[in-house]
Motif scaffolding. Structure first.
Motif, PDB file in Angstrom:
ATOM      1  N   ILE A 259       0.844  -1.206   0.000  1.00 10.30           N
ATOM      2  CA  ILE A 259       0.000   0.000   0.000  1.00 10.30           C
ATOM      3  C   ILE A 259       0.875   1.251   0.000  1.00 10.30           C
ATOM      4  N   VAL A 260       1.903   1.267   0.832  1.00 15.74           N
ATOM      5  CA  VAL A 260       2.789   2.429   0.900  1.00 15.74           C
ATOM      6  C   VAL A 260       3.551   2.597  -0.411  1.00 15.74           C
ATOM      7  N   ARG A 261       3.996   1.510  -0.989  1.00 19.66           N
ATOM      8  CA  ARG A 261       4.671   1.596  -2.286  1.00 19.66           C
ATOM      9  C   ARG A 261       3.741   2.200  -3.346  1.00 19.66           C
ATOM     10  N   ALA A 262       2.489   1.737  -3.365  1.00 20.76           N
ATOM     11  CA  ALA A 262       1.533   2.276  -4.332  1.00 20.76           C
ATOM     12  C   ALA A 262       1.307   3.758  -4.101  1.00 20.76           C
ATOM     13  N   PHE A 263       1.205   4.157  -2.841  1.00 21.99           N
ATOM     14  CA  PHE A 263       1.026   5.575  -2.523  1.00 21.99           C
ATOM     15  C   PHE A 263       2.196   6.407  -3.046  1.00 21.99           C
ATOM     16  N   MET A 264       3.404   5.954  -2.827  1.00 21.79           N
ATOM     17  CA  MET A 264       4.565   6.726  -3.248  1.00 21.79           C
ATOM     18  C   MET A 264       4.712   6.767  -4.766  1.00 21.79           C
ATOM     19  N   GLU A 265       4.205   5.753  -5.441  1.00 23.70           N
ATOM     20  CA  GLU A 265       4.226   5.753  -6.903  1.00 23.70           C
ATOM     21  C   GLU A 265       3.224   6.741  -7.476  1.00 23.70           C
ATOM     22  N   ASN A 266       2.146   7.005  -6.748  1.00 27.30           N
ATOM     23  CA  ASN A 266       1.047   7.818  -7.275  1.00 27.30           C
ATOM     24  C   ASN A 266       0.972   9.222  -6.696  1.00 27.30           C
ATOM     25  N   ASN A 267       1.922   9.583  -5.828  1.00 24.23           N
ATOM     26  CA  ASN A 267       1.863  10.889  -5.183  1.00 24.23           C
ATOM     27  C   ASN A 267       3.254  11.518  -5.077  1.00 24.23           C
ATOM     28  N   GLU A 268       3.293  12.838  -5.149  1.00 20.15           N
ATOM     29  CA  GLU A 268       4.556  13.575  -5.027  1.00 20.15           C
ATOM     30  C   GLU A 268       4.769  13.938  -3.562  1.00 20.15           C
ATOM     31  N   VAL A 269       5.377  13.034  -2.828  1.00 19.22           N
ATOM     32  CA  VAL A 269       5.614  13.218  -1.399  1.00 19.22           C
ATOM     33  C   VAL A 269       7.031  12.770  -1.101  1.00 19.22           C
ATOM     34  N   ASN A 270       7.751  13.536  -0.279  1.00 15.40           N
ATOM     35  CA  ASN A 270       9.104  13.086   0.052  1.00 15.40           C
ATOM     36  C   ASN A 270       9.069  12.094   1.212  1.00 15.40           C
ATOM     37  N   LEU A 271      10.215  11.497   1.480  1.00 14.26           N
ATOM     38  CA  LEU A 271      10.282  10.406   2.446  1.00 14.26           C
ATOM     39  C   LEU A 271       9.865  10.844   3.846  1.00 14.26           C
ATOM     40  N   LYS A 272      10.347  11.979   4.295  1.00 12.38           N
ATOM     41  CA  LYS A 272      10.020  12.427   5.647  1.00 12.38           C
ATOM     42  C   LYS A 272       8.540  12.780   5.775  1.00 12.38           C
ATOM     43  N   GLN A 273       7.954  13.337   4.720  1.00  9.35           N
ATOM     44  CA  GLN A 273       6.521  13.624   4.748  1.00  9.35           C
ATOM     45  C   GLN A 273       5.720  12.333   4.879  1.00  9.35           C
ATOM     46  N   LEU A 274       6.132  11.307   4.139  1.00 10.49           N
ATOM     47  CA  LEU A 274       5.449  10.019   4.200  1.00 10.49           C
ATOM     48  C   LEU A 274       5.393   9.484   5.627  1.00 10.49           C
ATOM     49  N   LEU A 275       6.490   9.573   6.334  1.00 16.51           N
ATOM     50  CA  LEU A 275       6.587   8.929   7.645  1.00 16.51           C
ATOM     51  C   LEU A 275       5.611   9.497   8.664  1.00 16.51           C
ATOM     52  N   THR A 276       5.191  10.728   8.475  1.00 18.68           N
ATOM     53  CA  THR A 276       4.288  11.367   9.440  1.00 18.68           C
ATOM     54  C   THR A 276       2.845  11.430   8.954  1.00 18.68           C
ATOM     55  N   MET A 277       2.583  10.938   7.761  1.00 22.01           N
ATOM     56  CA  MET A 277       1.225  11.018   7.221  1.00 22.01           C
ATOM     57  C   MET A 277       0.300   9.997   7.859  1.00 22.01           C
ATOM     58  N   PRO A 278      -0.983  10.350   8.053  1.00 21.63           N
ATOM     59  CA  PRO A 278      -1.950   9.393   8.611  1.00 21.63           C
ATOM     60  C   PRO A 278      -2.172   8.206   7.676  1.00 21.63           C
ATOM     61  N   ALA A 279      -2.410   7.062   8.249  1.00 19.94           N
ATOM     62  CA  ALA A 279      -2.610   5.849   7.466  1.00 19.94           C
ATOM     63  C   ALA A 279      -3.805   5.970   6.533  1.00 19.94           C
ATOM     64  N   GLU A 280      -4.884   6.571   7.025  1.00 20.13           N
ATOM     65  CA  GLU A 280      -6.096   6.690   6.217  1.00 20.13           C
ATOM     66  C   GLU A 280      -5.829   7.469   4.940  1.00 20.13           C
ATOM     67  N   GLU A 281      -5.078   8.569   5.049  1.00 21.02           N
ATOM     68  CA  GLU A 281      -4.768   9.383   3.869  1.00 21.02           C
ATOM     69  C   GLU A 281      -3.890   8.606   2.897  1.00 21.02           C
ATOM     70  N   ILE A 282      -2.910   7.885   3.424  1.00 18.52           N
ATOM     71  CA  ILE A 282      -2.044   7.076   2.565  1.00 18.52           C
ATOM     72  C   ILE A 282      -2.862   6.032   1.817  1.00 18.52           C
ATOM     73  N   PHE A 283      -3.743   5.362   2.547  1.00 19.25           N
ATOM     74  CA  PHE A 283      -4.544   4.314   1.924  1.00 19.25           C
ATOM     75  C   PHE A 283      -5.450   4.872   0.832  1.00 19.25           C
ATOM     76  N   LYS A 284      -6.160   5.956   1.107  1.00 18.54           N
ATOM     77  CA  LYS A 284      -7.107   6.506   0.133  1.00 18.54           C
ATOM     78  C   LYS A 284      -6.410   7.034  -1.112  1.00 18.54           C
ATOM     79  N   LYS A 285      -5.222   7.599  -0.936  1.00 20.88           N
ATOM     80  CA  LYS A 285      -4.515   8.183  -2.078  1.00 20.88           C
ATOM     81  C   LYS A 285      -3.591   7.184  -2.782  1.00 20.88           C
TER      82      LYS A 285
END
Length: 318
Positions: free
Chosen positions: A285-311
């Motif tokens: 799921i996280v890999r798919a999120f990073m493939e489909n969104n322009e987010v850097n690594l540190k931003q990813l680590l603090t993002m809510p799970a729900e937002e990561i999953f939906k996007k």
């Protein structure tokens, strides 16, 4: 004509992505790294009673007990054999040193504020739960936990434990210890939040260990990794059909997230499956999120799970 154009665009995007990755790795290769590795395990094994005061002075934090305790340890036949086994297996530490230097070079690139620790190799009576201890300035590696999955010291362990007590998993274990420092624990109590927490840890390893095989990152054998990949779609379908994602049932941890000999679907295929498949799905799921969104690594680590999953627009491989 639309299909050939789509194929050309896809190939072009893949080429651009690979080119960007190559540029990042080129930059990382230039990061200066002075990694200090001290073989305390050898120093202690060779010191003898007369060398103990010098060792205590050099490593005061490793000698909380009186000298008599350490002298007895030096003379104990089981400890002597342990030192010999570790010395035989790790007569050379060059491959591990190379892997650790590369790991901490990547850490310094992505987390320049993090201090590179001094690495000290020890023996810890095969305490595999504490085989890696990372403090702010010190990293302890218990080498007696990496003698190989078939070693006689591990004969009484369950196989799912023994299989990862191999030197090939050492750098990955160090990366895991670092990940626990920088990936915030989830605030939500849902199964989805816990899956994505572990998914973040594993994606972090993708960045810190880009040349490592996936099975080394998650602690699987090659066959277990193949099983997870081949069964990703039915695993995900099972989670959805049983409405696990937003469940706060803690037993899901034991079934799909905690170390275990297999995952517990309650089906005939359970014994064929590796444990911790919830972590594997969180990773995808996280890999798919990073493939489909322009987010850097540190931003990813603090993002809510729900937002990561939906996007993420995650769709399992079938």
């Amino acid at each position: 004509m639309r299909k050939p154009i789509f194929i050309v665009l896809s190939i072009l995007l893949i080429f651009i992505g690979c080119n960007d990755s190559d540029k990042v790795e080129e930059e990382i290769s230039k990061v200066p790294m002075d990694l200090k590795i001290e073989r305390f395990d050898r120093l202690f094994a060779d010191a003898g009673e007369e060398g103990l005061p010098k060792l205590r002075k050099m490593y005061p934090y490793l000698f909380p007990a009186p000298d008599s305790v350490w002298v007895a340890k030096m003379k104990d036949s089981l400890q002597i054999e342990l030192f010999q086994q570790v010395g035989n297996t790790f007569n050379s530490f060059e491959d591990e040193e190379e892997g650790l230097v590369d790991l901490f070079r990547h850490i310094k690139y992505y987390f320049p504020e993090q201090q590179t620790p001094k690495i000290i190799t020890v023996t810890n009576d095969v305490d595999y739960d504490n085989r890696i201890i990372l403090a702010d300035t010190l990293l302890f590696i218990g080498l007696d936990n990496y003698l190989g999955s078939q070693h006689k010291y591990y004969g009484g362990f369950q196989r799912y434990v023994a299989k990862i007590l191999d030197r090939k998993f050492m750098v990955s274990d160090v990366a895991s210890a670092f990940a626990k420092k920088v990936v915030p624990r989830p605030r939500e109590r849902t199964y989805l939040a816990r899956m994505i927490y572990f998914g973040k840890e594993l994606y972090l390893k993708d960045k810190l260990m880009p040349y490592a095989k996936d099975e080394l990152k998650i602690g699987y054998t090659a066959d277990e990794m193949d099983w997870a990949v081949a069964n990703e779609e039915p695993i995900w379908r099972n989670f959805i059909e049983n409405e696990y994602l937003y469940s706060t049932e803690t037993r899901l941890n034991q079934r799909f997230l905690d170390p275990a000999p297999f995952s517990k679907f309650g089906l005939e295929l359970d014994n064929e499956s590796p444990g911790r498949l919830g972590r594997y799905i969180g990773w995808q799921i996280v890999r798919a999120f990073m493939e489909n969104n322009e987010v850097n690594l540190k931003q990813l680590l603090t993002m809510p799970a729900e937002e990561i999953f939906k996007k993420s627009n995650y769709k399992p491989r079938s």
